[in-house]
Write an enzyme that holds these catalytic residues in place. Sequence first.
Site, PDB file in Angstrom:
ATOM      1  CB  CYS A  88      -0.989  -0.093   1.358  1.00  0.00           C
ATOM      2  SG  CYS A  88      -1.803   1.546   1.482  1.00  0.00           S
ATOM      3  CB  CYS A 203      -3.153   3.361  -5.691  1.00  0.00           C
ATOM      4  SG  CYS A 203      -4.318   2.760  -4.701  1.00  0.00           S
TER       5      CYS A 203
HETATM    6  N1  DGL Z   1      -4.046   0.359  -1.694  1.00  0.00           N
HETATM    7  C1  DGL Z   1      -3.837   1.739  -1.206  1.00  0.00           C
HETATM    8  C2  DGL Z   1      -2.358   2.048  -1.795  1.00  0.00           C
HETATM    9  O1  DGL Z   1      -1.654   1.548  -2.577  1.00  0.00           O
HETATM   10  C3  DGL Z   1      -4.470   2.608  -0.850  1.00  0.00           C
HETATM   11  C4  DGL Z   1      -6.167   2.485  -0.836  1.00  0.00           C
HETATM   12  C5  DGL Z   1      -6.674   3.300   0.103  1.00  0.00           C
HETATM   13  O2  DGL Z   1      -7.122   4.725  -0.214  1.00  0.00           O
HETATM   14  O3  DGL Z   1      -6.743   2.829   1.251  1.00  0.00           O
HETATM   15  O4  DGL Z   1      -2.173   3.217  -1.739  1.00  0.00           O
END
Ligand code: DGL
Length: 275
Positions: A88, A203
């Site tokens: 993330c 993301c």
């Molecule tokens: N998957 C997450 C990232 O790579 C973010 C998603 C969220 O907003 O929680 O930033």
Amino acid sequence: MHTIEHYTDSRLFSQLDAPVIVFDSGIGGLTVLREARVLMPDRHFIYVADDAGFPYGSWEEAALREHIIGLFAGLIGRFHPQLCVIACNTASTLVLDDLRQAFPDTPFVGTVPAIKPAAERTRSGLVSVLATPGTVKRAYTRDLIQSFATQCHVRLVGAERLATLAEAHIRGEKIDEEQVLEQIMPCFIEQDGRRTDIVVLACTHYPFLVNVFRRLAPWPVDWLDPAEAIARRMLSLLPENKDKTLHYHADLAVFTSAKPDYAIRRLLQGFGLHI
Ligand code: DGL
């Protein structure tokens, strides 16, 4: 569905089979797990989604930092992972250093915007970084640009709704493509006869939407997904598994809400995750 608390017995795992935790706020980290599995089919993975905290993009920084460190205190105490992957960007750009300090015996791999490879590859010199509003705000992201991309023009695009739209898309819901287009359009710049040629998917949810992005984009660009590079980094940090026979591990999915819906459970089953 297993909550974190259900797995309190670390003796479930022998030393060699100590799991690798892949963590995200939602299902985005599955795009990293997918690549990790290709390189390391013999490893034991636990996928952790903090869906009770999703989306991370709009959290206040201090609160999110404290929240994630608290979660990892529980996860490390219970699973004794040999490696943790913060799949993330929104979390990694905020809390990776703090996690390393708080848990010095556990190695961490982060996922941060692939600004360096984008700067090396761009021909037009116009690169965009598509991320959550949280990632765009981070000092860490600005530092990456300062360190690796001063010769380019880097546009940071903080998309308010794309992670949520990606989750809806994966659930099989019909998403409003006008909204997707609105979120990605700021990535496309034309300047002095040059055009953006690389958009960094900063993301881990966004690779699930990349085919929609390709179809809607005003011109073709390279959508840079760092998942494979992250998987290679994981492989380089893990001790070699000399016993090449495949052991049966029930790879687990842990959701902090303890109640993912039917569509998400189907998705996890498709990923071979035990729920
Ligand atoms: N998957 C997450 C990232 O790579 C973010 C998603 C969220 O907003 O929680 O930033």
